[in-house]
Design an enzyme around this catalytic site. Sequence first.
Site, PDB file in Angstrom:
ATOM      1  CB  SER A 267      80.504  45.158 -50.133  1.00 15.20           C
ATOM      2  OG  SER A 267      80.992  45.999 -49.120  1.00 15.20           O
ATOM      3  CG  HIS A 325      82.906  41.832 -51.933  1.00 12.83           C
ATOM      4  ND1 HIS A 325      84.110  42.368 -51.511  1.00 12.83           N
ATOM      5  CD2 HIS A 325      81.988  42.265 -51.031  1.00 12.83           C
ATOM      6  CE1 HIS A 325      83.921  43.084 -50.419  1.00 12.83           C
ATOM      7  NE2 HIS A 325      82.639  43.026 -50.104  1.00 12.83           N
TER       8      HIS A 325
END
Length: 383
Positions: A267, A325
């Site tokens: 991610s 992230h």
Amino acid sequence: MAWRCCIIKCTRINLIPAENIASRASRLDFYCQARRGFRRDVKRPETKKSNISPPERPQGPTLGPRVPKPKLLKPLMFTVGFTGCCFGAAAILQYENLKSRVRTLRDEEESKKLLRGSTDMAYWHDWWSQLTLFQRQVILFMSVADNFWSRLTEGQKAVTGIIVANAVVLCCWRIPSMQRSMWKYFTSNPAATGQCLPTALSSFSHYSIVHLMANMYVLWTFSSGIVSLLGSEQFLAVYMSAGVISTMFSYICKTTSGRIFPSLGASGAIMAVVGVVCSQLPEAKVSILFLPMVTFTMGTALKVLVATDTVGLLLGWRMLDHASHLGGALFGVWYGAYGHKLMWGNRESVVKMWHSIRTSGGGGSRPGGGPGVNDNGGPHRPK
């Protein structure tokens, strides 16, 4: 004489006056009580009095031993070195791909000239008829695969290898004998003994099939845009570097907050890809997978993602690694604005050094005996 002694002893006891007997009995009773009290005191020794008051016990649950904060100097140095190696290798790969394309164009021109001169189709018909059924099926399968591969965009071709690598790692998680190695090398944890290598390998690691499919779908969607902006070689450098940088940012946030737990997934690297595309094409429209009627701009999508990860990081949400992230998204935005010129624009020194090594080792000629190729794709002129 002994008998007399015994009589004397008895008489000495029995001849005690009545008032003396009462006093003796009271003394004996006092002696027994004192002796019993002394035995109790022996069992319970007295504590020595001192001016120092005993330490007070903390109220509430007892705290465990404090875990020292992880040292992040080694993973930081690994992140810097790994990022530099990624961009250097990408510059060399672009140079080699450019040379191979020039050679391919020359070979195609020569093959076309040969095909123009040979109009005898009977030769190819006889060659096909001599093949077995299995060989024919293999050739047909390869032709279908080649047609499918040729229809893909450059970005989709670039991410195919990444998707295959993630799928292989997912299969390795299902092997019981590899569980210890997978936890050691394919999960990032700042408190673990191995801090450096997992920062890169954890970006290719997924334990859940749903997690893998979601990440690879987003990567496949943004692959054409990122490769059209940066090129396949530069995209690979950004993707690999973003995986390590996002994990390092997660290390710093976990160590600072004290909430240390292992994490894995691509991610962080994918958020860097999203950050580059959305920052460079903010007015482009995107939609949700199952709600195609809902559309919004990429700039709005990037702002929502950054805000969500920031709130999750501040509130300590542990469902996702919001620090990774956020670090990947910020790196993508920074690279689109400044990093491209700063890092990729200064690759000429690496290319020249590699070119000098190749020309000195190969004598400035290609394996076929023809002249070499310079950085711009033209023939290399000897000095």
